[in-house]
Design an enzyme around this catalytic site. Structure first.
Site, PDB file in Angstrom:
ATOM      1  N   LYS A 135       0.944  -1.318  -0.031  1.00  0.00           N
ATOM      2  CA  LYS A 135       0.035   0.105  -0.024  1.00  0.00           C
ATOM      3  C   LYS A 135       0.786   1.307  -0.091  1.00  0.00           C
ATOM      4  O   LYS A 135       1.826   1.354   0.615  1.00  0.00           O
ATOM      5  CB  LYS A 135      -0.938   0.037   1.336  1.00  0.00           C
ATOM      6  CG  LYS A 135      -1.992   1.031   1.442  1.00  0.00           C
ATOM      7  CD  LYS A 135      -2.767   0.904   2.612  1.00  0.00           C
ATOM      8  CE  LYS A 135      -3.754   1.920   2.673  1.00  0.00           C
ATOM      9  NZ  LYS A 135      -4.716   1.660   4.023  1.00  0.00           N
TER      10      LYS A 135
ATOM     11  N   SER B  35      -9.473  -1.248   7.108  1.00  0.00           N
ATOM     12  CA  SER B  35      -9.019  -0.870   5.791  1.00  0.00           C
ATOM     13  C   SER B  35      -8.299  -2.148   5.218  1.00  0.00           C
ATOM     14  O   SER B  35      -8.024  -1.805   3.999  1.00  0.00           O
ATOM     15  CB  SER B  35      -8.177   0.409   5.862  1.00  0.00           C
ATOM     16  OG  SER B  35      -8.926   1.637   5.976  1.00  0.00           O
TER      17      SER B  35
ATOM     18  N   SER C  10      -9.597   1.335   3.081  1.00  0.00           N
ATOM     19  CA  SER C  10      -8.847   2.075   2.196  1.00  0.00           C
ATOM     20  C   SER C  10      -7.621   1.405   1.369  1.00  0.00           C
ATOM     21  O   SER C  10      -7.200   1.978   0.431  1.00  0.00           O
ATOM     22  CB  SER C  10      -8.090   3.259   2.910  1.00  0.00           C
ATOM     23  OG  SER C  10      -7.229   2.743   3.962  1.00  0.00           O
TER      24      SER C  10
END
Ligand code: ZN
Lengths: 464, 92, 475
Positions: A61, A160, A136
């Site tokens: 990420k 997330s 996310s």
């Protein structure tokens, strides 16, 4: 079937397969948009063969630092920012032979549940390109679901990792708070978040977690402990008003309980009276911490600046106003507000006390039941710009995931097959350091519901 | 009144909001603020706030210098430099 | 000035703690390096970095709190103080709010003619410093070497009532931190800073409107600024004017205080607990370590120098001012020298050399063993007191032992009767006119002859023996 690690190593060990692999990733990701950057670097493949994660490509990420690679956090303000150091968790994975191949798209600074709040690109759900991958850490989830990598790193502040994993039909794991160093993870809400993992396979996930779990001198809130798990006989199942869940989600939830019972577990419905305070408490705390954590982005030492301004405060304001998107600005505003003198007691301090209350209730529950079964999210992956799912409703829907963050507990979202063309799943929450119980229960489910891939996914076992 | 409080808040947060943003964000912020207020029914007066996960042992660093090896990349990351100084437009 | 007004002065003192590395990162905390060399992702507030608490900084903090008689916290934690400014990389300062290292102390301070007084300490807390901003013509330059340097803030209660007291308090506090070896405590060089708050009121009415004073770069300026402010506020008060709650800056060129420009929005620091670091719990072993580092404090030291060694007030005052001087004094006395003699040497000759070189004792090659062997040489009559002064100078300039200096320069006294007799004879034979005057009964001229003997012998003639021989020669 050979272990996933072996599968990937033996494929990528061959130079011509590596070329094909890179080409195929680029082809597929044109449609998915999971990666913000992708590069398979030269390696000593002989040495990699001996390492526990040798040759396993990993997506990271883009809010986690990897030296020499960009660290955008999905934000304009860091669009061109390159990390000068590597996160401890990533360094540990690399030492075990894992190959960081790219950085993945995300909601700006981790704020969102759809990836629609990324300033730098659009990510689609590999099961339906009109739908969001969740967020996310949506890019990491999509990359794994599309078969581009078997393992990806994300961060879980309020769900997330687990929610996008659930939307994409793969495993999504949030470890106990502090069990993986946060050094290198761009902070959104420091007291709530952890680095988490996505995987197509439980054994791979477990190996990766064991690799990353350690006390770190660069994170004084990290610690190392024996990861345990008690023998599970009784499982608590959160009793939920059926109206709260979309039909396929409710079906998966019932089905999971059914399977557990068939396998000899006692599943008992329980209530959490503090559940209604979870969202307000979570967002009050998360936003308060975010308002300070994101203060450092002012365009002066790094990041996109604003050029000229009459005084330094205006300069900072300009840079932040241009650099942040709506959702980030909103959460900074809210976080600033709840800490203001005159409001702090009523909001921030209250939320922290409520957090204590929630932890207490959950603590008592988990003394009686070594695992808690819960839905992950009230819906399956929703449509992009879904009017039924506005930002406010998305935030309310974090209710089942952010519970574990408030309490610092480990949780794992597990796929329960495909329903109406989209993945479904459930999550399990364990007591602190009870990760083993989570992996064990998930292994059982994997016999019934192995991870499935959408049509058009990359199939490494077919690459020769 | 609401607008004023959020304007003060934006100032404290070093955010300059356009008229459009003000409209959009204040509405959403008020919606969230009201949600926060639903905590008022929680009885928590005798509870300590939980501010971070409790770690049992002290964590400190020995007072030793370990210079960062790549200081110049930190300088290169800035928008404007003057020799070894970070440079920003004039203050005052 | 209306003498019936009551004056309340409190101080907020910041000291840079003497550590190798910064408060929250392993960068060097060394002064004076090239700009932006002691920086890293942590102290520049890079995304993903976390504060790493420096053990020694906590120890120093506890030690000062202990010395100031504070209640030591058994659990300390940090908080974020939020405000935006370019010199602060994270745009919040990590400080302490609810759980500082120490609260509620008192320390006795000797205000000389004004008498001794107990000053209460509100709290002692740790925090990090910001970087430095240098304003050039059309730009501002930023140097973050100082960002993250460990600071200790000491907040007093408003127990002081004159500028002179504030100055003396600060000087005593400087001695204290130097005794404890936790800081240089130098206001001129920036390792110590002091802001003051002052209010005046009629007696029995409690505190008045608080005015804060900043930008005073020495204890003297603190005294001057407070003196100015007392007068300004008293006039205002007596004429029925309104004293505004504000922050004022000392202008050292004009010797006045001026109001600081006001901000549009008032500060609201939005303190909240730092989530990146767990609390620190001071266990018994830790507290023992602190206790072991505690030393006799300056005022007690001064009083003991007077009582135990029978020193004059000024001598004790001078010696206790510098802990290195105290150590030199006590060590030299321990090796057998007379305390009053040592004190006399220190407060005259040594002091002169230090002033001449603008050095402090710690920076000189003088140590107890050299000092006591110098005094022994005088005691044993092997060199004269006058030569000894030269030897002292040479110790300072040549970093050598007294014996070897005296040896090398051939400064040992001439105490061989034959050798000295020759010198006396030479002086006598060269001054027949003086001898004649002496034989005429004016024995005062004898001392002139002695001076000649000393001159000819380059000051090395053993005075007693020379006098005896001279007496023999001229009857
Ligand atoms: Zn540093």
């Amino acid at each position: 079937m050979p272990p996933v690690k072996q599968l990937w190593f033996s494929a990528l060990n061959k130079p011509h397969v590596r070329d094909k692999y890179v080409q195929r990733v680029r082809e597929i990701d044109k449609k998915i948009g999971s990666f913000l950057s992708f590069k398979l670097e030269e390696q000593d493949w002989t040495a990699l063969g001996r390492k526990p994660l040798g040759g396993v490509p990993v997506a990271v990420k883009d809010n986690i630092a990897v030296r020499g690679r960009k660290l955008t956090c999905g934000s304009r303000i860091l669009e061109n920012f390159v990390a000068p150091y590597t996160a401890t968790a990533i360094r540990r994975l690399e030492n075990a032979g894992a190959l960081v191949v790219g950085k993945t798209n995300m909601d700006e600074f981790g704020m969102g549940s759809s990836n629609e709040h990324s300033a730098l690109g659009r990510t689609s759900n590999p099961w339906d390109l009109q739908r969001v991958p969740g967020g996310s850490s949506g890019g990491s989830a999509a990359a794994v679901a599309a078969g581009l990598v078997p393992l990806a790193v994300g961060s879980d502040t309020g769900g997330s990792v687990r929610q996008p994993a659930n939307f994409c039909g793969i495993y999504g794991f949030k470890p106990t708070y502090g069990s993986i160093s946060r050094y290198g993870l761009t902070a959104y809400a420091s007291s709530l978040e952890v680095i988490g993992l996505f995987a197509v396979d439980i054994r791979l996930l477990e190996t990766a977690f064991e690799t990353m779990h350690a006390e770190d001198e660069f994170d004084q809130s990290s610690f190392s402990t024996n990861i345990s798990g008690s023998e599970v006989k009784k499982i608590a199942m959160l009793d939920i008003d059926p109206g709260m869940l979309e039909t396929p989600v409710a079906e998966a939830y019932t089905q999971a309980a059914q399977i557990l019972r068939e396998r000899g577990y006692v599943v008992e419905k329980v209530n959490l009276v503090t559940l209604k305070f979870v969202i307000p408490s979570y967002y009050t705390i998360a936003n308060a911490e975010a308002s300070a954590n994101l203060a450092r982005f002012d365009g002066i030492r790094y990041g996109s600046g604003s050029g000229y301004s009459q005084n330094p405060i205006n300069l900072i304001k300009e840079a932040r106003s241009r650099g942040f998107g709506d959702e980030v600005k909103l959460r900074i505003l809210l976080g600033t507000y709840v800490l203001r003198s005159g409001f702090k007691d009523q909001y921030y301090i209250k939320a922290q006390r409520v957090r204590t209350l929630i932890r207490k209730e959950l603590g008592v529950l988990l003394r009686n039941y070594p695992l808690l079964l819960m839905p992950v999210f009230p819906t399956q992956a929703f449509l992009r710009a879904d009017s039924e799912m506005d930002n406010y409703k998305q935030r309310l829907s974090d209710i089942f995931t952010c519970l574990a963050n408030l309490a610092g507990l480990p949780a794992l979202s597990v796929p329960i097959g495909i329903n109406r063309g989209l993945p479904t799943g459930v999550q399990f929450v364990a007591p602190a350091f009870g990760e083993k119980s989570l992996f064990d229960i998930a292994r059982g489910f994997s016999e019934v519901f192995p991870v499935q891939f959408p049509p058009g996914a990359l199939e490494i076992e077919r690459m020769r | 009144m609401e607008q004023d409080e959020w304007a003060v808040t934006a100032e404290l947060a070093a955010l300059k909001l356009s008229e459009g943003e003000k409209k959009r964000l204040v509405k959403q912020a008020e919606q969230m603020r009201k949600l926060y207020l639903s905590m008022s029914s929680a009885v928590v007066d005798n509870l300590e706030p939980t501010t971070h996960a409790s770690v049992v042992k002290n964590r400190v660093r020995k007072d030793e210098v370990k210079p960062f090896k790549d200081v110049d990349t930190l300088l290169d990351a800035s928008n404007e430099l003057d020799d070894r100084f970070f440079l920003i437009p004039n203050v005052l | 000035m209306n003498s019936s007004l009551k004056i309340f002065i409190g101080l907020e003192i910041h000291i840079h703690l003497k550590t190798e590395s910064k408060m929250f990162c392993p960068c060097s905390a060394h002064y004076g390096d090239e700009p932006n060399t002691n920086i890293c992702p942590i102290c520049l507030g890079y995304p993903g970095t976390l504060p790493l608490l420096n053990e020694r900084a906590i120890e120093h903090g506890y030690l000062v709190a202990r010395a100031l008689g504070c209640r030591l916290s058994n659990r300390i934690s940090f908080a974020r103080k939020n405000y935006f400014y370019p010199d602060m990389p994270k745009n919040y300062q990590i400080s302490q709010h609810n759980h500082p290292v120490g609260i509620g102390g008192t320390i006795e301070v000797d205000f000389n003619d004004l008498g001794a007084k107990r000053i209460r300490i509100h709290n002692v807390h740790l925090e990090e410093d910001a970087g430095k901003m240098i304003h050039a013509n059309d730009a501002t330059l930023l140097d973050y070497n100082r960002a993250g340097y460990p600071l200790l803030e000491i907040v007093t209660e408003p127990d002081l009532s004159r500028g002179e007291e504030a100055e003396l308090f600060l000087r005593d506090f400087q001695r204290l931190v130097r005794y404890l070896k936790v800081s240089d405590g130098n206001m001129e060089e920036g390792s110590m800073k002091c802001d003051a708050n002052i209010s005046i009121n009629l007696p029995g009415r409690g505190l008045g409107t608080k005015v804060e004073l900043k930008n005073m770069n020495s204890p003297r300026f603190v005294r001057l600024a407070l003196g100015y402010e007392i007068e300004r506020q008293s006039k205002l008060f007596n004429s029925g004017g309104e004293i505004v709650q504000e922050t004022r800056l000392w202008n050292e060129n004009r010797d006045i205080t001026l109001p600081m420009r006001r901000k549009e929005t008032p500060d609201d620091y939005r303190y909240f607990p730092e989530p990146d670091m767990p609390s620190f719990v001071s266990n018994a072993a830790f507290l023992k370590r602190i206790e072991n580092q505690l030393v006799e404090l300056p005022l007690a030291k001064k009083r003991r120098l007077q009582s135990e060694y029978d020193l004059k007030v000024e001598q004790a005052e001078f010696i206790h001012n510098d802990i290195a001087m105290v150590t030199l004094f006590e060590d030299t006395v321990k090796s057998g020298a007379s305390a009053r003699n040592v004190a006399a040497w220190l407060s005259s000759d040594v002091r002169k050399l230090l002033n001449r070189d603008k050095r402090t004792l710690a920076d000189t090659p003088l140590n107890a063993s050299r000092f006591s062997s110098l005094l022994t040489l005088v005691d044993q009559g092997r060199i004269s007191g006058k030569i000894a002064k030269n030897v002292l100078k040479d110790i300072f300039s040549e970093d050598a032992d007294p014996e070897s200096i005296v040896e090398k320069k051939g400064w040992f006294q001439i105490s061989d009767p034959n050798e000295l007799g020759k010198i006396v004879d030479q002086v006598v034979s060269q001054n027949p006119d003086v001898i004649e005057i002496i034989s005429g009964g004016d024995s005062k001229q004898k001392s002139w002859l002695m001076g000649e003997i000393m001159r000819v012998s380059n000051g090395k003639a053993a005075p007693e023996l020379a006098k005896k021989i001279l007496d023999e020669r001229i009857g």
